[in-house]
Design a protein around this motif. Structure first.
Motif, mmCIF file in Angstrom:
data_model
loop_
_atom_site.group_PDB
_atom_site.id
_atom_site.type_symbol
_atom_site.label_atom_id
_atom_site.label_comp_id
_atom_site.label_asym_id
_atom_site.label_seq_id
_atom_site.Cartn_x
_atom_site.Cartn_y
_atom_site.Cartn_z
ATOM 1 N N LYS A 1 -7.535 14.085 -3.203
ATOM 2 C CA LYS A 1 -6.902 12.938 -2.558
ATOM 3 C C LYS A 1 -7.919 11.863 -2.185
ATOM 4 O O LYS A 1 -7.758 10.693 -2.519
ATOM 5 N N THR A 2 -8.955 12.292 -1.488
ATOM 6 C CA THR A 2 -9.971 11.325 -1.066
ATOM 7 C C THR A 2 -10.643 10.691 -2.278
ATOM 8 O O THR A 2 -10.888 9.485 -2.308
ATOM 9 N N THR A 3 -10.913 11.490 -3.269
ATOM 10 C CA THR A 3 -11.539 10.966 -4.479
ATOM 11 C C THR A 3 -10.677 9.868 -5.102
ATOM 12 O O THR A 3 -11.170 8.795 -5.454
ATOM 13 N N HIS B 1 -11.423 5.399 6.350
ATOM 14 C CA HIS B 1 -11.992 6.576 5.707
ATOM 15 C C HIS B 1 -11.807 7.848 6.528
ATOM 16 O O HIS B 1 -11.693 7.810 7.732
ATOM 17 N N GLN B 2 -11.833 8.958 5.793
ATOM 18 C CA GLN B 2 -11.678 10.259 6.431
ATOM 19 C C GLN B 2 -12.839 10.521 7.395
ATOM 20 O O GLN B 2 -12.645 10.993 8.496
ATOM 21 N N HIS B 3 -14.023 10.206 6.952
ATOM 22 C CA HIS B 3 -15.171 10.323 7.841
ATOM 23 C C HIS B 3 -15.578 8.911 8.208
ATOM 24 O O HIS B 3 -15.834 8.094 7.347
ATOM 25 N N PHE C 1 -4.933 5.068 4.404
ATOM 26 C CA PHE C 1 -5.378 5.838 5.569
ATOM 27 C C PHE C 1 -5.676 7.257 5.123
ATOM 28 O O PHE C 1 -4.787 7.989 4.725
ATOM 29 N N ASP C 2 -6.938 7.636 5.191
ATOM 30 C CA ASP C 2 -7.301 8.991 4.804
ATOM 31 C C ASP C 2 -7.314 9.871 6.052
ATOM 32 O O ASP C 2 -8.240 9.811 6.853
ATOM 33 N N GLU C 3 -6.294 10.672 6.189
ATOM 34 C CA GLU C 3 -6.134 11.558 7.349
ATOM 35 C C GLU C 3 -6.363 10.855 8.683
ATOM 36 O O GLU C 3 -7.193 11.291 9.489
ATOM 37 N N PRO C 4 -5.623 9.801 8.912
ATOM 38 C CA PRO C 4 -5.854 9.043 10.148
ATOM 39 C C PRO C 4 -5.431 9.829 11.379
ATOM 40 O O PRO C 4 -5.956 9.614 12.462
HETATM 41 MG MG LIG Z 1 -10.141 14.266 1.801
#
Ligand SMILES: [Mg+2]
Ligand SMILES: Nc1ncnc2c1ncn2[C@@H]1O[C@H](COP(=O)(O)OP(=O)(O)OP(=O)(O)O)[C@@H](O)[C@H]1O
Lengths: 299, 514
Positions: B47-49, B89-91, B168-171
């Motif tokens: 997903k993030t990729t 971003h997730q991080h 939104f990556d895992e907000p």
């Molecule tokens: Mg991810």
């Protein structure tokens, strides 16, 4: 007697400014470079090459200002090598910079031989005229250095370029996600440091003197780094530190203490830097990403 | 060609290969303008990729991207930003020593003459902050603010750039239930204004609540895109994992024994030297899970850091099995069979540049059989790592790959594997399932309960109220650094906890500790 001490101490303070000038310039250069994330221990070599180029420029045209221009170009060219190899090709910054320092010492000696036909010291050349403001007579580079301190502060802390430079030195990936070109900014910052270090060299050879002497930078590039750290990567801090070190040098040169060898006084900057790094004057943290090449697409 | 006219975004056959991993394998994703689209899948599904490809951070090895009908070539985030794509971003992508405002405007700073126009910048930030109810302190430095506020800064960052399509990556991974509600209100108002949202989450409840359509990835492939109203949570879980998943925690009644850990009158300061933990006393028994419920930033982090020896305390006392361990350092505490799953896995849990086998023995590296006479026993370590990677299902590269190349959830599983494997008698779990997929949440929850049933005491901190409620036997509610109440989990509910957590019932009292 009283006036004598006074004059004596005033002249000591003026000498401090003169000694501090190359330190201020190179430290400002170091700040730009490290704030952007590139450790620049090649300041020493850039300064040395700048000093030589200044003499060559002055000798070949008779105009010391051309010498100043040459010194900046010399510093810039070494900086371009450092930036190309370390920023673009991501080689180890310390190794490359050390190489540049060694190269600088060799090439200046070689060029002395080829261009001037001498071994240790170049012929005398036209030096920069000193400007008098009230009782103070400095060569123009000292004034330039003093002006550049607030200018550097302004650029780093008041303009958007400064914000960007600081951000790529701290968290390049974050800057990258905002569309900031990390490597371009680093490249430019290293170039700036080269120009400043070159100018510092010109001060040594045609500002404070009128000839080039081999190895004349004599570790000042490293003392400038110490001033940068002592000043917590801040232009005013570095200025203060450079002044302190300049004062120490002035004292070492001018005052004859019977029991203290002048070498010991020359060591003051390094001792102070160690003390600072050990955390006795509050924390001194370098930019987080300083020294690390930036690869796109890494988390 | 884009497949349909009302698609604002159409990603076709995207492939992205990392050394040894096909992170995206001919993935298709099409997003309608104005929709809220959930992107779900297990840890490491890609997903993030995929989102990094969309944001121009990764160059895909194959495939095409159409945005508003035109094929686009994204060379970098600047291209994506120009098109109107924003990403949280997730991080976090925040520069720690800079201020909130500086982080937000970085890269598109307002200027007056040569100067960066601080006034306008702060005004703009304030405007967005107020408009969307995203409270931030514009002048605070990132390093001094809570994770929750950092998240809000990230959201404001995209809004500030006027993004039309927001990723939104895992907000919600780092937000409290209340903050999540607020975020979803923002989502809704963004949607009303015609903006499009792609959001990644592992929480199926959220998917059901807020999304219009769902795309499921599994092992780098796009499995299906469905209308949210046509499916149940269980359906989605099954699509993700490929098997049926238990979404509820199943546990038996606790069987608490004698006291294992005790905190007495603890006071701790935060980074700014302000009191964060105020006179807390708590006790954990063997065989029970004590949950700490509270809105993020109410002293939980400082409390846990103090207990684990990572932060100096001002006053107070810790006892483990009756032994005074107040001034033990982190390592000495570990040696007392205390395990710790830290809240921030990247800062405290892993060394990102180390590989899996080095990370999995961290803190135990000097013990047999990993080390003998000061020499690392890499054969033993390799064997050990292989076993744990399999047991805990840590996916993405083998034991030689660096921790930073693992997906977020797999990083978490790596830590859990390390901490659970030394027979802990006292387990401190801070956000143990943050960013972990449904299948793995089930697994980690079961592991925690197993430890409890083996007689370990567990101290659980989670921003996820439902997690605290379903795992804990007793729940201590923390508010502004104080424990306002300790309740039996079976006798309370989200509503009551929610009230206590926000201080609105602080004096009401209830059954107290002991
Ligand atoms: Mg991810
Ligand atoms: N920079 C990288 N280098 C090497 N491998 C990578 C890199 N980034 C991701 N991977 C691998 O690609 C796969 C997909 O990772 P990705 O981060 O996209 O997963 P994800 O779906 O976002 O998972 P999570 O829900 O845990 O965040 C994983 O196996 C991961 O280990």
């Amino acid at each position: 007697m009283e006036t004598l001490t006074k004059i004596f101490s005033l002249s000591l303070i003026l000498a401090s400014f003169r000694f501090a000038t190359p330190l201020i310039l190179a430290a400002l250069g170091g700040i730009f470079s490290e704030r952007s994330g590139v450790v620049n221990i090649a300041l020493e070599g850039m300064m040395l090459f700048g000093a030589f180029a200044a003499v060559y420029g002055s000798a070949s045209t008779g105009n010391p200002w051309i010498g100043v221009l040459y010194s900046m170009i010399a510093g810039l060219s070494f900086a371009a090598i450092l930036a190309l190899v370390c920023v673009t090709f991501k080689a180890n910054q310390i190794v490359v910079a050390t190489g540049i320092n060694i190269f600088a010492s060799g090439i200046t000696i070689f060029l002395l031989q080829v261009l001037f036909g001498v071994k240790g010291t170049s012929p005398m050349v036209n030096r920069l005229p000193a400007f008098r403001i009230f009782d103070v007579r400095f060569n123009p580079i000292t004034y330039i250095a003093l002006i550049l301190v607030p200018v550097a502060w302004f650029i780093l802390f008041k303009t958007h370029w400064g914000l960007r430079i600081r951000s790529v030195g701290e968290h390049p990936a974050a800057a990258d996600t905002l569309g900031i070109n990390v490597n371009k900014l680093r490249f430019i910052s290293v170039l700036i440091s080269g120009v400043l270090a070159g100018l510092a060299g010109a001060h040594l050879s045609i500002g404070d003197g009128s000839a080039f002497v081999r190895e004349m930078s004599a570790g000042r590039g490293f003392i400038a780094l110490a001033a940068m750290i002592f000043g917590k990567w801040h232009p005013f801090g570095a200025f203060g530190a450079a002044m302190l070190f300049g004062f120490a040098e002035a004292v070492a040169v001018r005052v004859d203490f019977a029991f203290i060898p002048s070498e010991l006084i020359s060591a003051i900057p390094y001792v102070l830097t160690l003390v600072v790094l050990a955390g006795f004057f509050g924390k001194s943290t370098p930019p987080a990403a300083s020294g690390e090449p930036y690869y796109k697409g890494e988390k | 060609m884009p497949r349909e006219d009302n698609y604002i975004l159409d990603m076709q056959d995207i492939t992205k290969i990392f050394p040894g991993v096909k992170a995206n394998d001919n993935v298709n994703l099409s997003i309608k303008g104005g929709e809220i689209h959930a992107l779900v899948g297990e840890n490491g599904a890609g997903k993030t990729t995929l989102m990094n490809v969309l944001y121009g951070l990764y160059e895909p090895d194959g495939g095409q991207i159409f945005y508003e009908g035109n094929e686009v070539d994204l060379d970098g985030p600047e291209d994506a930003i120009k098109l109107g794509i924003g990403m949280v971003h997730q991080h976090f992508m925040l520069v720690e020593p800079l201020t909130v405002t500086e982080n937000i405007v970085l890269g598109s700073e307002p200027r007056s003459g040569l100067m960066l126009d601080q006034k306008t910048a702060q005004k703009d930030v304030k405007e967005i902050s107020e408009k969307y109810g995203l409270f931030v302190d514009p002048e605070a430095k990132i390093q001094d603010i809570s994770v929750g506020m950092q998240q809000r800064v990230e959201i404001i960052k995209t809004l500030y750039r006027g993004a039309e399509l927001l990723i939104f990556d895992e907000p919600t991974a780092v937000l409290t239930p209340q903050e999540i509600d607020e975020l979803f209100d923002i989502f809704k108002s963004l949607k009303e204004q015609g903006k499009t949202i792609i959001f990644i989450t592992h929480k199926l409840k959220e998917v059901k609540t807020i999304s219009d359509r769902i795309t499921v990835l599994r092992s780098g492939k796009s499995i299906d895109t469905v209308n949210t109203e046509d499916v149940t949570k269980e359906d989605v879980a099954e699509l993700m994992v490929g098997r049926q998943v238990l979404l509820e925690v199943e546990k038996t009644e606790a069987n608490p024994g004698e006291e294992i850990f005790k905190i007495e009158n603890l006071n701790v300061n935060d980074n700014r030297e302000l009191p964060a933990v105020k006179d807390i006393s708590l006790s954990v028994k063997k065989g029970e899970i004590l949950g700490i419920a509270g809105v993020e930033g109410n002293g939980q982090s400082e409390l846990i850091e103090a207990i684990t020896g990572l932060r100096k305390i001002k006053s107070g006392k810790f006892e483990l099995r009756g032994k005074d361990i107040t001034n033990f350092n982190a390592r000495e505490i570990k040696r007392e069979k205390v395990a710790h799953i830290p809240e921030d896995r990247q800062k405290r849990g892993l060394i990102m540049d180390f590989d899996l086998k080095e990370n999995i023995i961290l803190g135990y590296h000097d013990l047999e059989p990993f080390s003998r006479n000061g020499i690392m026993q890499y054969d033993n370590i390799a064997q050990y790592t292989e076993d744990l990677i399999e047991k805990y299902d840590v996916r993405g590269g083998g034991m030689e790959s660096q921790a930073k190349n693992l997906s977020g959830g797999n990083q978490q599983k790596l830590i859990v594997a390390r901490e659970f494997s030394h027979d802990p008698e006292f387990l401190i779990a801070s956000q143990p399932t943050r960013g972990v997929d449904v299948g793995s949440i089930e697994f980690i929850h079961n592991q925690i309960i197993d430890r409890r049933d083996d007689g370990a005491g567990v101290l659980l901190v989670s921003a996820e109220l439902s997690e605290v409620l379903s795992l804990s036997d007793r729940i201590a509610v923390i508010f502004e650094g104080e424990i306002v109440d300790v309740l039996k989990a079976s006798e309370t509910d989200e509503r009551e906890l929610g009230k206590l957590m926000t201080g609105s019932q602080a004096e009401a009292g209830g059954e107290s500790n002991e």
